[in-house]
Motif scaffolding. Structure first.
Motif, PDB file in Angstrom:
ATOM      1  N   LEU A  14       0.782  -1.237   0.000  1.00  0.00           N
ATOM      2  CA  LEU A  14       0.000   0.000   0.000  1.00  0.00           C
ATOM      3  C   LEU A  14       0.814   1.286   0.000  1.00  0.00           C
ATOM      4  O   LEU A  14       0.436   2.264  -0.637  1.00  0.00           O
ATOM      5  N   PHE A  15       1.898   1.317   0.748  1.00  0.00           N
ATOM      6  CA  PHE A  15       2.560   2.596   1.001  1.00  0.00           C
ATOM      7  C   PHE A  15       3.864   2.793   0.232  1.00  0.00           C
ATOM      8  O   PHE A  15       4.208   3.920  -0.094  1.00  0.00           O
ATOM      9  N   ILE A  50       1.144  13.694   6.235  1.00  0.00           N
ATOM     10  CA  ILE A  50       1.866  13.119   7.372  1.00  0.00           C
ATOM     11  C   ILE A  50       0.859  12.316   8.177  1.00  0.00           C
ATOM     12  O   ILE A  50      -0.232  12.806   8.477  1.00  0.00           O
ATOM     13  N   VAL A  51       1.236  11.095   8.522  1.00  0.00           N
ATOM     14  CA  VAL A  51       0.385  10.242   9.347  1.00  0.00           C
ATOM     15  C   VAL A  51       1.019  10.164  10.730  1.00  0.00           C
ATOM     16  O   VAL A  51       2.194   9.826  10.852  1.00  0.00           O
ATOM     17  N   HIS A 162      -4.958   3.995   3.748  1.00  0.00           N
ATOM     18  CA  HIS A 162      -4.523   4.171   2.357  1.00  0.00           C
ATOM     19  C   HIS A 162      -5.571   4.932   1.556  1.00  0.00           C
ATOM     20  O   HIS A 162      -5.242   5.850   0.798  1.00  0.00           O
ATOM     21  N   GLU A 163      -6.846   4.573   1.730  1.00  0.00           N
ATOM     22  CA  GLU A 163      -7.923   5.267   1.024  1.00  0.00           C
ATOM     23  C   GLU A 163      -7.944   6.752   1.377  1.00  0.00           C
ATOM     24  O   GLU A 163      -8.095   7.605   0.492  1.00  0.00           O
ATOM     25  N   LEU A 164      -7.795   7.071   2.651  1.00  0.00           N
ATOM     26  CA  LEU A 164      -7.802   8.469   3.071  1.00  0.00           C
ATOM     27  C   LEU A 164      -6.586   9.213   2.517  1.00  0.00           C
ATOM     28  O   LEU A 164      -6.710  10.347   2.050  1.00  0.00           O
ATOM     29  N   LEU A 168      -6.576  12.537   0.118  1.00  0.00           N
ATOM     30  CA  LEU A 168      -5.868  13.773   0.455  1.00  0.00           C
ATOM     31  C   LEU A 168      -4.827  14.147  -0.588  1.00  0.00           C
ATOM     32  O   LEU A 168      -4.504  15.331  -0.746  1.00  0.00           O
ATOM     33  N   LEU A 169      -4.301  13.165  -1.288  1.00  0.00           N
ATOM     34  CA  LEU A 169      -3.300  13.449  -2.316  1.00  0.00           C
ATOM     35  C   LEU A 169      -3.912  14.035  -3.586  1.00  0.00           C
ATOM     36  O   LEU A 169      -3.199  14.641  -4.383  1.00  0.00           O
TER      37      LEU A 169
END
Length: 181
Positions: A14-15, A50-51, A162-164, A168-169
């Protein structure tokens, strides 16, 4: 070792394609993150998102102190990285059955629901996606030791994250205009 492999698999899937960086350190408290931010951890990068997932290790602090520490981190991130949008992950339940640390994490989450809407560019992602069953227990299928996530637990947390992030991107028309200018 199994936990690290499970983390790696979901991260790789995912990341990694997002060119994400992971600055997390096991055992961290809000104080550790604040110190690193004050001492250059976010220098020389310009993240779009940023998470922040911190607070469950603040054993010696009250729920109010933990939420205050998270709020202080967010304010510092907003100062250091004004272009970034921040996702704050809610704290997970702790323990197989109801207990004081689980109650404290729930209080922290409630306090974050109250204070975060007042801060710019920040969103709370409640990650308690059915970890606590109707009888008050947490399953080993989600948290092998009732604290650390299994592969199934990581999937429950990371897929919505990941969806959020992807939402946001996506640049708004206003953001595209600023980028073009």
């Amino acid at each position: 070792m199994v936990q690290l492999l499970q983390q790696y698999e979901i991260w790789r899937e995912l990341f990694s394609p997002l060119h994400a960086l992971n600055f997390g350190i096991g055992g961290d408290t809000t104080r550790h993150v604040l110190w690193r931010l004050q001492n250059g951890e976010l220098e020389n990068i310009k993240p779009k998102v940023i998470v922040l997932w911190i607070g469950t290790n603040n054993h010696e602090n009250t729920a109010e102190e933990v939420a205050g520490g998270i709020e202080a981190i967010i304010k510092l991130i907003n100062t250091l990285q004004p272009q970034a949008k921040t996702i704050v992950m809610g704290l997970l339940p702790r323990g197989e059955k109801p207990n004081p640390p689980r109650e404290k994490n729930a209080q922290v989450n409630q306090l974050l629901r109250s204070c975060l809407p007042r801060l710019p560019r920040v969103q709370l992602l409640d990650v308690d996606f059915g970890f606590v069953h109707s009888d008050g227990t947490v399953s080993r299928n989600d948290m092998f030791d009732f604290l650390h996530l299994t592969a199934a637990g990581y999937a429950k947390v990371c897929r919505p994250l990941h969806e959020l992030i992807m939402q946001l991107l996506e640049e708004t028309p206003e953001e595209k205009q600023v980028t073009l200018a």
